[in-house]
Design an enzyme around this catalytic site. Structure first.
Site, PDB file in Angstrom:
ATOM      1  N   ASP A   1       0.856  -1.191   0.000  1.00  0.00           N
ATOM      2  CA  ASP A   1       0.000   0.000   0.000  1.00  0.00           C
ATOM      3  C   ASP A   1       0.893   1.242   0.000  1.00  0.00           C
ATOM      4  O   ASP A   1       1.773   1.378   0.858  1.00  0.00           O
ATOM      5  CB  ASP A   1      -0.870  -0.037   1.272  1.00  0.00           C
ATOM      6  CG  ASP A   1      -1.881   1.096   1.298  1.00  0.00           C
ATOM      7  OD1 ASP A   1      -2.177   1.659   0.230  1.00  0.00           O
ATOM      8  OD2 ASP A   1      -2.366   1.412   2.393  1.00  0.00           O
ATOM      9  N   MET A   2       0.689   2.127  -0.958  1.00  0.00           N
ATOM     10  CA  MET A   2       1.493   3.347  -1.016  1.00  0.00           C
ATOM     11  C   MET A   2       1.181   4.229   0.192  1.00  0.00           C
ATOM     12  O   MET A   2       0.056   4.238   0.696  1.00  0.00           O
ATOM     13  CB  MET A   2       1.192   4.125  -2.301  1.00  0.00           C
ATOM     14  CG  MET A   2       1.351   3.330  -3.577  1.00  0.00           C
ATOM     15  SD  MET A   2       2.937   2.505  -3.710  1.00  0.00           S
ATOM     16  CE  MET A   2       4.030   3.903  -3.840  1.00  0.00           C
TER      17      MET A   2
ATOM     18  N   TYR B   1      -1.359  10.432  -2.867  1.00  0.00           N
ATOM     19  CA  TYR B   1      -1.481  11.646  -3.691  1.00  0.00           C
ATOM     20  C   TYR B   1      -0.455  12.699  -3.245  1.00  0.00           C
ATOM     21  O   TYR B   1       0.072  13.449  -4.057  1.00  0.00           O
ATOM     22  CB  TYR B   1      -2.888  12.236  -3.602  1.00  0.00           C
ATOM     23  CG  TYR B   1      -3.977  11.446  -4.304  1.00  0.00           C
ATOM     24  CD1 TYR B   1      -3.744  10.166  -4.791  1.00  0.00           C
ATOM     25  CD2 TYR B   1      -5.252  11.995  -4.484  1.00  0.00           C
ATOM     26  CE1 TYR B   1      -4.744   9.452  -5.421  1.00  0.00           C
ATOM     27  CE2 TYR B   1      -6.261  11.286  -5.117  1.00  0.00           C
ATOM     28  CZ  TYR B   1      -6.003  10.008  -5.576  1.00  0.00           C
ATOM     29  OH  TYR B   1      -7.002   9.305  -6.209  1.00  0.00           O
TER      30      TYR B   1
ATOM     31  N   ARG C   1       0.219  14.750   9.738  1.00  0.00           N
ATOM     32  CA  ARG C   1      -0.570  13.938  10.681  1.00  0.00           C
ATOM     33  C   ARG C   1      -0.084  14.134  12.109  1.00  0.00           C
ATOM     34  O   ARG C   1      -0.855  14.047  13.054  1.00  0.00           O
ATOM     35  CB  ARG C   1      -0.511  12.456  10.289  1.00  0.00           C
ATOM     36  CG  ARG C   1      -1.240  12.169   8.983  1.00  0.00           C
ATOM     37  CD  ARG C   1      -1.231  10.683   8.628  1.00  0.00           C
ATOM     38  NE  ARG C   1      -1.454  10.506   7.196  1.00  0.00           N
ATOM     39  CZ  ARG C   1      -1.771   9.376   6.604  1.00  0.00           C
ATOM     40  NH1 ARG C   1      -1.894   8.271   7.313  1.00  0.00           N
ATOM     41  NH2 ARG C   1      -1.956   9.313   5.293  1.00  0.00           N
TER      42      ARG C   1
ATOM     43  N   ASP D   1      -3.738   2.619  -5.473  1.00  0.00           N
ATOM     44  CA  ASP D   1      -2.427   2.583  -4.803  1.00  0.00           C
ATOM     45  C   ASP D   1      -2.196   1.319  -3.979  1.00  0.00           C
ATOM     46  O   ASP D   1      -1.409   1.323  -3.043  1.00  0.00           O
ATOM     47  CB  ASP D   1      -2.244   3.834  -3.931  1.00  0.00           C
ATOM     48  CG  ASP D   1      -3.023   3.756  -2.635  1.00  0.00           C
ATOM     49  OD1 ASP D   1      -4.059   3.062  -2.601  1.00  0.00           O
ATOM     50  OD2 ASP D   1      -2.585   4.368  -1.656  1.00  0.00           O
ATOM     51  N   GLU D   2      -2.872   0.239  -4.329  1.00  0.00           N
ATOM     52  CA  GLU D   2      -2.706  -1.012  -3.569  1.00  0.00           C
ATOM     53  C   GLU D   2      -2.514  -2.193  -4.516  1.00  0.00           C
ATOM     54  O   GLU D   2      -3.190  -2.271  -5.540  1.00  0.00           O
ATOM     55  CB  GLU D   2      -3.990  -1.369  -2.822  1.00  0.00           C
ATOM     56  CG  GLU D   2      -4.350  -0.616  -1.629  1.00  0.00           C
ATOM     57  CD  GLU D   2      -5.742  -1.095  -1.225  1.00  0.00           C
ATOM     58  OE1 GLU D   2      -5.829  -1.929  -0.326  1.00  0.00           O
ATOM     59  OE2 GLU D   2      -6.719  -0.631  -1.841  1.00  0.00           O
TER      60      GLU D   2
HETATM   61  N1  DCP Z   1      -8.366   9.131  -1.664  1.00  0.00           N
HETATM   62  C1  DCP Z   1      -9.384  10.000  -2.026  1.00  0.00           C
HETATM   63  N2  DCP Z   1     -10.496  10.094  -1.263  1.00  0.00           N
HETATM   64  C2  DCP Z   1     -10.633   9.344  -0.154  1.00  0.00           C
HETATM   65  C3  DCP Z   1      -9.627   8.436   0.205  1.00  0.00           C
HETATM   66  C4  DCP Z   1      -8.479   8.368  -0.566  1.00  0.00           C
HETATM   67  O1  DCP Z   1      -9.260  10.687  -3.034  1.00  0.00           O
HETATM   68  N3  DCP Z   1     -11.721   9.466   0.599  1.00  0.00           N
HETATM   69  C5  DCP Z   1      -7.147   9.076  -2.491  1.00  0.00           C
HETATM   70  C6  DCP Z   1      -6.046   9.919  -1.887  1.00  0.00           C
HETATM   71  C7  DCP Z   1      -5.107   8.935  -1.306  1.00  0.00           C
HETATM   72  C8  DCP Z   1      -5.295   7.719  -2.155  1.00  0.00           C
HETATM   73  O2  DCP Z   1      -6.650   7.756  -2.564  1.00  0.00           O
HETATM   74  O3  DCP Z   1      -3.756   9.402  -1.344  1.00  0.00           O
HETATM   75  C9  DCP Z   1      -5.017   6.426  -1.430  1.00  0.00           C
HETATM   76  O4  DCP Z   1      -5.863   6.354  -0.289  1.00  0.00           O
HETATM   77  P1  DCP Z   1      -5.430   5.646   1.032  1.00  0.00           P
HETATM   78  O5  DCP Z   1      -6.646   5.372   1.836  1.00  0.00           O
HETATM   79  O6  DCP Z   1      -4.526   4.504   0.737  1.00  0.00           O
HETATM   80  O7  DCP Z   1      -4.629   6.755   1.854  1.00  0.00           O
HETATM   81  P2  DCP Z   1      -3.212   7.376   1.614  1.00  0.00           P
HETATM   82  O8  DCP Z   1      -2.409   6.617   0.640  1.00  0.00           O
HETATM   83  O9  DCP Z   1      -3.374   8.828   1.340  1.00  0.00           O
HETATM   84  O10 DCP Z   1      -2.579   7.276   3.051  1.00  0.00           O
HETATM   85  P3  DCP Z   1      -2.078   5.991   3.839  1.00  0.00           P
HETATM   86  O11 DCP Z   1      -0.604   6.142   3.936  1.00  0.00           O
HETATM   87  O12 DCP Z   1      -2.741   6.100   5.159  1.00  0.00           O
HETATM   88  O13 DCP Z   1      -2.479   4.771   3.087  1.00  0.00           O
END
Ligand code: DCP
Length: 712
Positions: free
Chosen positions: A18-19, A23, A60, A120-121
């Protein structure tokens, strides 16, 4: 419903990658001066600084959360850098993120079967790589272990106060007396650490990973230690991991099933679920779901990593919260047009680059009624066969919307309101294209299709007498066989772009998600479907031609000599060496004029339809048509409609899009229907084959399903 699959007795090594704050990382790569700073990506809508959709780990630490808006984030972290998501057509443009995800996928897929699960997974099946490592260079013999691997978190590993954590990990990896399962996981640790470092080196992105014996456990683990870390779940730690885990955190239990477990069974944690005997769960939820629940409570899951680097569907959506709700049909049509334009572009690009076509168009919406006691009623999702071409997708999506609206507010409400506000509002809209299958390759080439040489779709037609039996056999292969593998092989010369994703302001519906998951498990239990290409689907690909004219051409490995020479003439030096020199699918379409109603194929269709006289309208009725429910009302019976036709069918050119000769029912559309309805239709279509499964539930007849006042 989920199908219980026993875990194979051979242990597997599965990773979920998982990235981290994805974004944000993409934006920081574009603007390196933002690296290390508290940063967030905000949504297109700028109200109160825009909704945060991704938050960096630095931000965060200050308490900035994704649920905040930019203004609120500034209050808790005044130095936060807010970057607006790229915008196109008045909404977020995710292409940059999709492409960045594809870069990562292309690296991760180097060591084993790879399934792209979201933007991103990724899931990886590293079993073969781990077995090979164990045979050739087992971890217990390693003197030097990379630091990234030593930073792994191994659940259950006793890190007593003061002990050297990395040293403990080294010992665990080096153990000679470990069982085979743990030895495989030790290999997994090394392989995943290496892959993650490679991702960082080649893309500048960090990611986190979970490593376990199945997908479910790997996914749970990958989020436990972020960012840029990996977590391992040895078998001996499974119960400890699951015991206190809230039930709703489990995959597929975030929706109605999870709620039912909580409210009906008093199950709040996986540990609570563990206490129930399998029979009790089966009694309440059915054999399959009951067994599946019993298994997951024990960390058992047989779900395989699918070799899929490309998305299963494409979607485009937008929300219209609060005062932005769409309250007139023209405003909905305006936004639908935007969404369909984006969807059409992605479909064309998928067709161009990956030789795949989608079969089903679905419209989802969320709505409210301001003056209705029935405020809980959901706007119904609607599907129809997908026709290529932006204009056609727009027209079909709009028809789907109107059908949904009729059901939601009643026929007369739609009729009378025109462009005036009439007490309803649309708060989210999305269109998606699903049932994407590769265009059959080799003997069943698209060129042959156009020349009437082979297609199962028309194989029953008398006039298409030069059907190639071998080609037909190839076409009839279920998904997952030859054609599919070719496209999905990591070695195939395809780009790995475009992942299914929904922009942040498209609020994903958990219930819908659950439905999607469940229906995908369901469809796997059915017979493979024919990889046909319907004429309605093909007509309109000419739209892709224009859209892609300036794009880099990619090539398909086909033997259409005549097209090849034409193509070479036209494109000459644009032939890339990685291609085969054969024409791009788009060039192929250029040479053909697939007018939907004027084409010979359509004429054939019409002839056949007239010949059998059997038509079935699926899903909804276009303007000016009797619905199936209405037809049944007229006929006062619930029977197959063999030979029955609405008088209003005549002379309406659009009929081709919505009604079917029963021989030509698109099985991919049937997959969208409830199982009992599918069984019913199949029993009509192929009684000899389907009658045994024709176990339609009382009250769940097809007319009920299509009826606007459906209760079941
Ligand atoms: N995303 C979005 N709207 C949301 C959730 C996520 O547009 N309600 C987009 C932005 C995130 C990407 O999808 O960067 C991946 O979501 P993740 O839930 O995996 O969260 P992140 O990658 O941002 O953070 P983490 O490191 O917690 O996985």
């Amino acid at each position: 419903m989920p199908v219980a699959k026993p875990e194979s007795s051979d242990p597997r090594v599965i990773a979920h990658v998982d990235m981290d704050c994805f974004y944000v990382q993409v934006e920081q790569r574009k603007q390196p001066q933002l690296r290390g700073l508290p940063t967030a990506v905000v949504q297109y809508n700028e109200w109160k600084g825009g909704a945060l959709i991704a938050v960096s780990y630095e931000a965060r630490k200050f308490g900035v959360k994704r649920s905040m808006r930019g203004a609120e984030a500034k209050e808790v972290c005044p130095q936060i850098q807010l970057v607006q998501v790229p915008v196109a057509r008045g909404k977020a443009d995710l292409n940059g993120y999709r492409n960045a995800g594809s870069e990562v996928v292309s690296i991760l897929s180097r060591r084993g079967r790879c399934e792209r699960a979201s933007i991103d997974e990724v899931y990886l099946d590293l079993t073969n790589a781990a077995e090979t490592m164990l045979a050739e260079n087992p971890p217990q013999n390693l003197e030097k272990i990379d630091d990234e691997a030593l930073k792994s978190h191994i659940l259950g590993l006793n890190n007593e106060d003061g002990s050297d954590v990395k040293e403990n990990v080294r010992e665990w990896i080096n153990r000679h007396n470990a069982d085979h399962r743990d030895k495989l996981l030790a290999c997994g640790i090394l392989i995943v650490a290496e892959l993650r470092m490679q991702v960082l080196k080649e893309t500048e992105f960090t990611c986190s990973a979970g490593i376990a014996h199945n997908k479910m456990l790997a996914k749970l683990a990958s989020g436990m230690n972020k960012p840029a870390q990996q977590t391992v779940v040895p078998s001996s730690s499974v119960n400890g991991l699951l015991n206190t885990l809230p039930i709703r955190k489990m995959k597929q239990l975030g929706g109605k099933l999870g709620i039912s477990l909580q409210t009906d069974m008093g199950v709040n944690t996986v540990g609570d679920l563990f206490q129930f005997p399998e029979e009790k769960l089966q009694e309440r939820y059915g054999i399959n779901t009951g067994s599946w629940l019993w298994n997951i409570a024990r960390g058992i899951s047989g779900e395989a990593v699918e070799g899929r680097l490309l998305p299963k569907s494409h979607g485009s959506g937008k929300t219209f919260p609060g005062p932005r709700a769409l309250k007139t049909v023209p405003s909905v049509q305006h936004w639908l047009n935007q969404l369909c334009e984006e969807l059409s572009e992605r479909l064309c690009s998928d067709l161009d680059q990956n030789k795949r076509m989608a079969h089903t168009l679905t419209l989802h919406a969320r709505a409210y009624k301001s003056s209705d006691s029935d405020s809980q009623k959901k706007f119904p999702s609607k599907s129809c066969p997908l026709r290529y071409g932006t204009g056609k997708i727009q027209e079909d999506a709009f028809n789907l919307f109107q059908a949904g609206l009729r059901e939601y507010i009643g026929f007369y409400g739609v009729k009378t309101q025109g462009s005036q506000y009439s007490g309803w509002g649309i708060t989210s809209l999305s269109v998606s294209a699903s049932k994407i299958v590769p265009i059959p390759s080799g003997t069943c080439s698209i060129a042959k299709y156009f020349h009437g040489q082979s297609t199962p779709h028309f194989s029953s037609m008398q006039s298409l007498d030069n059907v190639n039996a071998n080609a037909e056999a190839t076409l009839l292969l279920p998904p997952g066989s030859e054609c599919y593998t070719e496209v999905n092989s990591p070695k195939a010369e395809v780009d790995f772009p475009k992942e299914e994703s929904w922009i942040e302001d498209t609020v994903p519906d958990l219930d819908l998600q659950e439905h999607k998951d469940l229906s995908s498990s369901l469809s796997k239990t059915q017979d493979g479907f024919t990889q046909d290409i319907s004429p309605s689907l093909l007509s309109g690909t000419e739209g892709c031609l224009e859209q892609n004219q300036n794009k880099q051409e990619r090539y398909i490995t086909k033997d259409e000599g005549q097209f090849k020479s034409e193509y070479k003439e036209r494109k000459g030096k644009r032939v890339k060496d990685k291609g085969t020199g054969t024409p791009s699918i788009l060039e192929l379409f250029k040479s053909y004029n697939p007018h939907p109603l004027g084409s010979s194929l359509s004429q054939e269709l019409k002839k056949t339809a007239q010949g059998t006289g059997a038509r079935l309208i699926i899903g909804f009725e276009p303007k000016g048509h009797n619905s199936l429910a209405e037809q049944n009302e007229v006929g006062k019976e619930e029977k197959p409609m063999h030979g029955r036709r609405s008088s209003r069918d005549e002379g309406d050119g659009r009929r081709e899009a919505w009604s079917y000769n029963i021989d030509e029912i698109d099985p991919t559309v049937m997959d969208e229907l409830p199982q009992e309805i599918q069984d019913e239709i199949k029993a009509w279509v192929q009684p000899h084959k389907w009658r045994p499964n024709n176990t339609a539930r009382r009250g769940c007849k097809i007319s009920h399903y299509f009826s606007p006042t459906k209760k079941s």
